[in-house]
Enzyme design. Structure first.
Site, PDB file in Angstrom:
ATOM      1  N   ASP A 187      -8.471  -0.586  12.228  1.00  0.00           N
ATOM      2  CA  ASP A 187      -7.715   0.436  11.487  1.00  0.00           C
ATOM      3  C   ASP A 187      -7.369   1.581  12.427  1.00  0.00           C
ATOM      4  O   ASP A 187      -8.024   1.774  13.454  1.00  0.00           O
ATOM      5  CB  ASP A 187      -8.548   0.982  10.308  1.00  0.00           C
ATOM      6  CG  ASP A 187      -7.681   1.531   9.177  1.00  0.00           C
ATOM      7  OD1 ASP A 187      -7.633   0.905   8.108  1.00  0.00           O
ATOM      8  OD2 ASP A 187      -7.045   2.600   9.377  1.00  0.00           O
ATOM      9  N   MET A 233      -7.923  -2.224  -0.070  1.00  0.00           N
ATOM     10  CA  MET A 233      -8.061  -3.682  -0.136  1.00  0.00           C
ATOM     11  C   MET A 233      -8.611  -4.281   1.151  1.00  0.00           C
ATOM     12  O   MET A 233      -9.369  -5.247   1.113  1.00  0.00           O
ATOM     13  CB  MET A 233      -6.697  -4.305  -0.430  1.00  0.00           C
ATOM     14  CG  MET A 233      -6.366  -4.296  -1.900  1.00  0.00           C
ATOM     15  SD  MET A 233      -4.815  -5.139  -2.167  1.00  0.00           S
ATOM     16  CE  MET A 233      -3.720  -3.761  -2.332  1.00  0.00           C
ATOM     17  N   ASN A 247      -3.139  -6.794   6.781  1.00  0.00           N
ATOM     18  CA  ASN A 247      -3.208  -6.029   5.534  1.00  0.00           C
ATOM     19  C   ASN A 247      -2.693  -4.600   5.652  1.00  0.00           C
ATOM     20  O   ASN A 247      -2.190  -4.038   4.682  1.00  0.00           O
ATOM     21  CB  ASN A 247      -4.674  -6.023   5.045  1.00  0.00           C
ATOM     22  CG  ASN A 247      -4.927  -4.959   4.000  1.00  0.00           C
ATOM     23  OD1 ASN A 247      -4.587  -5.108   2.839  1.00  0.00           O
ATOM     24  ND2 ASN A 247      -5.513  -3.834   4.427  1.00  0.00           N
ATOM     25  N   VAL A 262      -1.371  -0.969  14.269  1.00  0.00           N
ATOM     26  CA  VAL A 262      -0.793  -2.311  14.127  1.00  0.00           C
ATOM     27  C   VAL A 262       0.653  -2.409  14.605  1.00  0.00           C
ATOM     28  O   VAL A 262       1.169  -3.510  14.777  1.00  0.00           O
ATOM     29  CB  VAL A 262      -0.866  -2.810  12.666  1.00  0.00           C
ATOM     30  CG1 VAL A 262      -2.275  -3.168  12.263  1.00  0.00           C
ATOM     31  CG2 VAL A 262      -0.243  -1.810  11.695  1.00  0.00           C
ATOM     32  N   TYR A 319      10.197   0.149   1.719  1.00  0.00           N
ATOM     33  CA  TYR A 319       8.973  -0.587   1.362  1.00  0.00           C
ATOM     34  C   TYR A 319       9.336  -1.996   0.875  1.00  0.00           C
ATOM     35  O   TYR A 319       8.756  -2.989   1.315  1.00  0.00           O
ATOM     36  CB  TYR A 319       8.200   0.196   0.297  1.00  0.00           C
ATOM     37  CG  TYR A 319       6.825  -0.389   0.009  1.00  0.00           C
ATOM     38  CD1 TYR A 319       5.761  -0.164   0.884  1.00  0.00           C
ATOM     39  CD2 TYR A 319       6.585  -1.149  -1.133  1.00  0.00           C
ATOM     40  CE1 TYR A 319       4.498  -0.695   0.629  1.00  0.00           C
ATOM     41  CE2 TYR A 319       5.334  -1.687  -1.399  1.00  0.00           C
ATOM     42  CZ  TYR A 319       4.287  -1.452  -0.513  1.00  0.00           C
ATOM     43  OH  TYR A 319       3.041  -1.982  -0.762  1.00  0.00           O
ATOM     44  N   THR A 360      -2.714   4.294  -4.132  1.00  0.00           N
ATOM     45  CA  THR A 360      -2.143   4.490  -5.470  1.00  0.00           C
ATOM     46  C   THR A 360      -2.909   5.500  -6.321  1.00  0.00           C
ATOM     47  O   THR A 360      -2.481   5.816  -7.432  1.00  0.00           O
ATOM     48  CB  THR A 360      -2.120   3.147  -6.241  1.00  0.00           C
ATOM     49  OG1 THR A 360      -3.439   2.606  -6.203  1.00  0.00           O
ATOM     50  CG2 THR A 360      -1.140   2.163  -5.637  1.00  0.00           C
TER      51      THR A 360
HETATM   52  P1  NAD Z   1      -4.610   2.040   1.561  1.00  0.00           P
HETATM   53  O1  NAD Z   1      -3.691   3.143   1.908  1.00  0.00           O
HETATM   54  O2  NAD Z   1      -5.789   2.317   0.718  1.00  0.00           O
HETATM   55  O3  NAD Z   1      -5.108   1.308   2.883  1.00  0.00           O
HETATM   56  C1  NAD Z   1      -4.231   0.985   3.931  1.00  0.00           C
HETATM   57  C2  NAD Z   1      -4.987   1.005   5.235  1.00  0.00           C
HETATM   58  O4  NAD Z   1      -4.052   0.728   6.291  1.00  0.00           O
HETATM   59  C3  NAD Z   1      -5.623   2.375   5.547  1.00  0.00           C
HETATM   60  O5  NAD Z   1      -6.964   2.222   5.928  1.00  0.00           O
HETATM   61  C4  NAD Z   1      -4.775   2.910   6.692  1.00  0.00           C
HETATM   62  O6  NAD Z   1      -5.454   3.755   7.583  1.00  0.00           O
HETATM   63  C5  NAD Z   1      -4.319   1.611   7.362  1.00  0.00           C
HETATM   64  N1  NAD Z   1      -3.145   1.828   8.211  1.00  0.00           N
HETATM   65  C6  NAD Z   1      -2.015   2.507   7.899  1.00  0.00           C
HETATM   66  N2  NAD Z   1      -1.201   2.526   8.965  1.00  0.00           N
HETATM   67  C7  NAD Z   1      -1.825   1.862   9.961  1.00  0.00           C
HETATM   68  C8  NAD Z   1      -1.491   1.550  11.312  1.00  0.00           C
HETATM   69  N3  NAD Z   1      -0.344   1.948  11.865  1.00  0.00           N
HETATM   70  N4  NAD Z   1      -2.364   0.812  12.037  1.00  0.00           N
HETATM   71  C9  NAD Z   1      -3.540   0.419  11.509  1.00  0.00           C
HETATM   72  N5  NAD Z   1      -3.923   0.684  10.246  1.00  0.00           N
HETATM   73  C10 NAD Z   1      -3.063   1.401   9.485  1.00  0.00           C
HETATM   74  O7  NAD Z   1      -3.691   0.911   0.906  1.00  0.00           O
HETATM   75  P2  NAD Z   1      -4.032  -0.426   0.079  1.00  0.00           P
HETATM   76  O8  NAD Z   1      -3.552  -0.214  -1.295  1.00  0.00           O
HETATM   77  O9  NAD Z   1      -5.411  -0.894   0.341  1.00  0.00           O
HETATM   78  O10 NAD Z   1      -2.969  -1.384   0.767  1.00  0.00           O
HETATM   79  C11 NAD Z   1      -3.287  -2.511   1.560  1.00  0.00           C
HETATM   80  C12 NAD Z   1      -2.055  -3.390   1.670  1.00  0.00           C
HETATM   81  O11 NAD Z   1      -1.691  -3.855   0.363  1.00  0.00           O
HETATM   82  C13 NAD Z   1      -0.817  -2.648   2.198  1.00  0.00           C
HETATM   83  O12 NAD Z   1      -0.076  -3.511   3.033  1.00  0.00           O
HETATM   84  C14 NAD Z   1      -0.042  -2.338   0.931  1.00  0.00           C
HETATM   85  O13 NAD Z   1       1.334  -2.190   1.187  1.00  0.00           O
HETATM   86  C15 NAD Z   1      -0.337  -3.568   0.101  1.00  0.00           C
HETATM   87  N6  NAD Z   1      -0.155  -3.405  -1.344  1.00  0.00           N
HETATM   88  C16 NAD Z   1      -0.798  -2.414  -2.037  1.00  0.00           C
HETATM   89  C17 NAD Z   1      -0.638  -2.337  -3.412  1.00  0.00           C
HETATM   90  C18 NAD Z   1      -1.377  -1.324  -4.266  1.00  0.00           C
HETATM   91  O14 NAD Z   1      -1.076  -1.232  -5.455  1.00  0.00           O
HETATM   92  N7  NAD Z   1      -2.331  -0.604  -3.751  1.00  0.00           N
HETATM   93  C19 NAD Z   1       0.205  -3.245  -4.064  1.00  0.00           C
HETATM   94  C20 NAD Z   1       0.860  -4.217  -3.318  1.00  0.00           C
HETATM   95  C21 NAD Z   1       0.663  -4.296  -1.956  1.00  0.00           C
END
Ligand code: NAD
Length: 251
Positions: free
Chosen positions: A38, A19, A91, A65, A156, A194
């Site tokens: 990132d 996202m 994010n 982060v 979580y 996911t």
């Molecule tokens: P993803 O795993 O595809 O992407 C997450 C990104 O965060 C990755 O690029 C990763 O390298 C980065 N990241 C992780 N730890 C980090 C750190 N310590 N410092 C910097 N970057 C870091 O996940 P996504 O699905 O794109 O999730 C994005 C956000 O949306 C997250 O906060 C997740 O909890 C939330 N979310 C996701 C879903 C879903 O269904 N995918 C649903 C609800 C909320």
């Protein structure tokens, strides 16, 4: 025609994939200068390169982060390069499915640091720049798991609940500076987070739960909501929660 974020500078964390990547690309398309932050340095560089190939502006920055000193360096660098920060999307996040019985103290701390403490740090370190500019929009990516429980994923849920209420109280605190703070609560979105869970049809059915639209969303469907909150179109929104969940929490 001017883009919806023309002239703005936006930091998006976790923007190397999923996202965050969709948000970074969309914001750039709409005229923002984007910081692709990132922990995955190479992937972040690739995202920034692709944005630049399309004639827009972006830089990739390695950021953990959960580390205050890295946030400070990042914001100083952005202000030095582009003069300001208009938008912050907190994010970056990690998933942990363990319930309390399996969850270790180490995993609890890791999830809370990366998902919740990170958002506090991001807000704290962009604040001086936004105060100086007299405006700003901060978007915290929470989850529907920050609104309801699921019977698993204890750390979580706790981290995403923290994000939701951090958003509301900070929105009230920072309104005097014309800084808006809102949260987004995605449902089940198809991203690298996911992918594996969605591959197995039984898992996918369980994960989708009460999603009345009956499918996971694509990342762009959440990015479109983030774009609205980042832009001046949402000028009267603060402390709000934008739920993008295909109706999951409607039942
Ligand atoms: P993803 O795993 O595809 O992407 C997450 C990104 O965060 C990755 O690029 C990763 O390298 C980065 N990241 C992780 N730890 C980090 C750190 N310590 N410092 C910097 N970057 C870091 O996940 P996504 O699905 O794109 O999730 C994005 C956000 O949306 C997250 O906060 C997740 O909890 C939330 N979310 C996701 C879903 C879903 O269904 N995918 C649903 C609800 C909320």
């Amino acid at each position: 025609m001017a883009g919806r974020l023309e002239g703005k500078v936006a930091i998006v964390t976790g923007a190397a994939r999923g996202m965050g990547k969709a948000e970074a690309e969309l914001f750039a398309k709409e005229g923002a200068k984007v910081v692709v932050a990132d922990i995955l340095e190479e992937e972040a560089k690739q995202v920034a390169e692709n944005i630049k190939k399309n004639g827009k502006e972006a830089i990739a920055v390695k950021l953990d982060v959960s580390k205050a000193e890295e946030w400070k360096k990042l914001v100083d660098m952005v202000v030095e390069k582009w003069g300001k920060v208009d938008v912050l999307v907190n994010n970056a996040g990690i998933l942990s499915m363990a319930g309390v019985e399996q969850l270790t103290e180490e995993e609890w701390d890791k999830v809370m640091n990366i998902n919740a403490k990170s958002q506090f740090l991001g807000i704290k370190y962009v604040l001086p720049a936004m105060k100086k500019a007299g405006k700003g929009s901060i978007i915290n990516i929470s989850s529907i798991y920050g609104i309801i429980g699921s019977g698993a994923a204890a750390a979580y849920h706790a981290s995403k609940g923290a994000s939701r209420l951090l958003t509301k109280t900070v929105a009230a605190e920072l309104a005097k500076y014309n800084i808006r703070v809102n949260s987004i609560h995605p449902g089940v979105i198809r991203t690298p987070m996911t992918d594996d869970l969605l591959k197995d049809p039984n898992n996918a059915k369980g994960l989708l739960g009460t999603t009345v639209l009956g499918r996971p969303a694509e990342a762009i469907e959440v990015a479109n909501g983030a774009l609205f909150l980042a832009s001046d179109e949402s000028s009267f929104m603060t402390g709000s929660e934008l739920v993008i969940d295909g109706g999951y929490t409607a039942l």
